[in-house]
Design an enzyme around this catalytic site. Sequence first.
Site, PDB file in Angstrom:
ATOM      1  N   TYR A  55      -3.107  21.175  -1.022  1.00 34.68           N
ATOM      2  CA  TYR A  55      -2.576  20.347  -2.125  1.00 34.68           C
ATOM      3  C   TYR A  55      -1.098  20.045  -1.852  1.00 34.68           C
ATOM      4  O   TYR A  55      -0.663  18.893  -1.959  1.00 34.68           O
ATOM      5  CB  TYR A  55      -2.748  21.096  -3.448  1.00 34.68           C
ATOM      6  CG  TYR A  55      -2.210  20.364  -4.664  1.00 34.68           C
ATOM      7  CD1 TYR A  55      -2.866  19.239  -5.175  1.00 34.68           C
ATOM      8  CD2 TYR A  55      -1.058  20.808  -5.311  1.00 34.68           C
ATOM      9  CE1 TYR A  55      -2.376  18.571  -6.295  1.00 34.68           C
ATOM     10  CE2 TYR A  55      -0.565  20.151  -6.428  1.00 34.68           C
ATOM     11  CZ  TYR A  55      -1.222  19.033  -6.914  1.00 34.68           C
ATOM     12  OH  TYR A  55      -0.730  18.381  -8.026  1.00 34.68           O
ATOM     13  N   SER A 108       4.367  16.148  -6.797  1.00 33.16           N
ATOM     14  CA  SER A 108       4.325  17.497  -7.390  1.00 33.16           C
ATOM     15  C   SER A 108       5.483  18.324  -6.859  1.00 33.16           C
ATOM     16  O   SER A 108       5.879  18.168  -5.695  1.00 33.16           O
ATOM     17  CB  SER A 108       3.007  18.184  -7.026  1.00 33.16           C
ATOM     18  OG  SER A 108       3.065  19.555  -7.372  1.00 33.16           O
TER      19      SER A 108
HETATM   20  N1  LIG Z   1      -1.019  19.047 -14.412  1.00 33.48           N
HETATM   21  C1  LIG Z   1      -0.096  19.533 -13.605  1.00 33.48           C
HETATM   22  O1  LIG Z   1       0.371  20.682 -13.752  1.00 33.48           O
HETATM   23  C2  LIG Z   1       0.444  18.692 -12.481  1.00 33.48           C
HETATM   24  C3  LIG Z   1       1.594  19.141 -11.821  1.00 33.48           C
HETATM   25  C4  LIG Z   1       2.116  18.399 -10.775  1.00 33.48           C
HETATM   26  C5  LIG Z   1       1.505  17.213 -10.414  1.00 33.48           C
HETATM   27  N2  LIG Z   1       0.384  16.795 -11.063  1.00 33.48           N
HETATM   28  C6  LIG Z   1      -0.200  15.532 -10.612  1.00 33.48           C
HETATM   29  O2  LIG Z   1      -0.270  14.648 -11.710  1.00 33.48           O
HETATM   30  C7  LIG Z   1      -1.363  13.747 -11.540  1.00 33.48           C
HETATM   31  C8  LIG Z   1      -2.239  13.769 -12.791  1.00 33.48           C
HETATM   32  O3  LIG Z   1      -2.688  15.101 -12.981  1.00 33.48           O
HETATM   33  P1  LIG Z   1      -3.364  15.613 -14.337  1.00 33.48           P
HETATM   34  O4  LIG Z   1      -2.950  17.018 -14.487  1.00 33.48           O
HETATM   35  O5  LIG Z   1      -3.140  14.638 -15.428  1.00 33.48           O
HETATM   36  O6  LIG Z   1      -4.900  15.592 -13.870  1.00 33.48           O
HETATM   37  P2  LIG Z   1      -6.246  15.558 -14.731  1.00 33.48           P
HETATM   38  O7  LIG Z   1      -6.029  16.158 -16.071  1.00 33.48           O
HETATM   39  O8  LIG Z   1      -7.279  16.147 -13.845  1.00 33.48           O
HETATM   40  O9  LIG Z   1      -6.523  13.984 -14.896  1.00 33.48           O
HETATM   41  C9  LIG Z   1      -6.731  13.244 -13.720  1.00 33.48           C
HETATM   42  C10 LIG Z   1      -6.882  11.770 -14.032  1.00 33.48           C
HETATM   43  O10 LIG Z   1      -7.097  11.093 -12.790  1.00 33.48           O
HETATM   44  C11 LIG Z   1      -8.401  10.512 -12.775  1.00 33.48           C
HETATM   45  N3  LIG Z   1      -8.962  10.697 -11.447  1.00 33.48           N
HETATM   46  C12 LIG Z   1      -9.339  11.847 -10.845  1.00 33.48           C
HETATM   47  N4  LIG Z   1      -9.807  11.594  -9.618  1.00 33.48           N
HETATM   48  C13 LIG Z   1      -9.728  10.240  -9.450  1.00 33.48           C
HETATM   49  C14 LIG Z   1     -10.078   9.361  -8.411  1.00 33.48           C
HETATM   50  N5  LIG Z   1     -10.617   9.816  -7.273  1.00 33.48           N
HETATM   51  N6  LIG Z   1      -9.863   8.040  -8.581  1.00 33.48           N
HETATM   52  C15 LIG Z   1      -9.337   7.551  -9.735  1.00 33.48           C
HETATM   53  N7  LIG Z   1      -9.004   8.343 -10.767  1.00 33.48           N
HETATM   54  C16 LIG Z   1      -9.194   9.670 -10.621  1.00 33.48           C
HETATM   55  C17 LIG Z   1      -9.179  11.195 -13.864  1.00 33.48           C
HETATM   56  O11 LIG Z   1     -10.171  10.329 -14.368  1.00 33.48           O
HETATM   57  P3  LIG Z   1     -11.756  10.702 -14.322  1.00 33.48           P
HETATM   58  O12 LIG Z   1     -11.958  11.803 -15.303  1.00 33.48           O
HETATM   59  O13 LIG Z   1     -12.464   9.469 -14.710  1.00 33.48           O
HETATM   60  O14 LIG Z   1     -12.044  11.128 -12.909  1.00 33.48           O
HETATM   61  C18 LIG Z   1      -8.077  11.461 -14.894  1.00 33.48           C
HETATM   62  O15 LIG Z   1      -7.814  10.303 -15.643  1.00 33.48           O
HETATM   63  C19 LIG Z   1      -2.088  14.206 -10.271  1.00 33.48           C
HETATM   64  O16 LIG Z   1      -1.661  13.427  -9.171  1.00 33.48           O
HETATM   65  C20 LIG Z   1      -1.627  15.636 -10.103  1.00 33.48           C
HETATM   66  O17 LIG Z   1      -1.689  16.064  -8.761  1.00 33.48           O
HETATM   67  C21 LIG Z   1      -0.164  17.500 -12.085  1.00 33.48           C
END
Ligand SMILES: NC(=O)c1ccc[n+]([C@@H]2O[C@H](COP(=O)([O-])OP(=O)(O)OC[C@H]3O[C@@H](n4cnc5c(N)ncnc54)[C@H](OP(=O)(O)O)[C@@H]3O)[C@@H](O)[C@H]2O)c1
Length: 247
Positions: free
Chosen positions: A156, A142
């Site tokens: 975080y 991130s």
């Molecule tokens: N969105 C942003 O603005 C942003 C920015 C910077 C970085 N990121 C990073 O990008 C990555 C994905 O984020 P996102 O925004 O796509 O998140 P999201 O919408 O919350 O989706 C998270 C995904 O990870 C799975 N997951 C959650 N906890 C888990 C666990 N303990 N073990 C295995 N799978 C798990 C969820 O599946 P289930 O529903 O089955 O739990 C879902 O498929 C993360 O590492 C986040 O920190 C996101």
Amino acid sequence: MMTTLAGKVALVTGGSRGIGAAIAKRLAHDGAAVALTYTSSSQKADEVVRDIEAAGGKALAIRADSADVEAVKNAVAETVNTFGRLDILVNNAGVGALAPIDQFLIEEFDRLVAVNIKGVFVATQEAVRHMGEGGRIIMIGSGSSDSMPFAGGSIYALTKGAIASFTRGLARDLGARGITVNNIQPGPIDTDMNPADGDFAAAMTKITALGRYGQCDEIAGMVSYLASPEAAFVTGANLKIDGGFTA
Ligand SMILES: NC(=O)c1ccc[n+]([C@@H]2O[C@H](COP(=O)([O-])OP(=O)(O)OC[C@H]3O[C@@H](n4cnc5c(N)ncnc54)[C@H](OP(=O)(O)O)[C@@H]3O)[C@@H](O)[C@H]2O)c1
């Protein structure tokens, strides 16, 4: 379907929704067979698998909590047993929590460290046991590891900072084996974790140079490049894709 990754096998953690689902579909589009993990969204994970198969690809959904060491080890083993090899690991699964430091619960701290750091370590350690020359480890870190523009995000940021450091060290460990390690650092991306119409969206958009949220497919495009043979000389890099959020 493209053939850039034909014959390759990828494992994407947290591939049922959001950024991970877009990455799984993109790597399959590029020709890889793709395994994806999830914890609770089994229907959404199955939908990703169906979408990939409908487009002519191969996919497998595995329930595996990244905080559970044995589940992560089993996910790597199931990927290799099903598809015969493992070439690309995308450490995408991650969780967030916001609270002032004096109110941050120890249990929440442990959960963030277990999923965002320990889960990445275990998946990586298991995956590299199966990888050869040309292997790819791709982290979804991130931009918050370099810049946290509001209060409450320190833990975080701590976990994502650890991923940036891990990436540099790991690139040294694996370089001699021809395996690259890179960390993608997204800014605000429109997902369930950080919806573009959520409470923080206006403040986030205001400090982003391009004045908008990013889309999951934009992150998947960078993963596609890093996974490809074209990126063979890119390793140990922490790569921002944030619309100028941290500019
Ligand atoms: N969105 C942003 O603005 C942003 C920015 C910077 C970085 N990121 C990073 O990008 C990555 C994905 O984020 P996102 O925004 O796509 O998140 P999201 O919408 O919350 O989706 C998270 C995904 O990870 C799975 N997951 C959650 N906890 C888990 C666990 N303990 N073990 C295995 N799978 C798990 C969820 O599946 P289930 O529903 O089955 O739990 C879902 O498929 C993360 O590492 C986040 O920190 C996101």
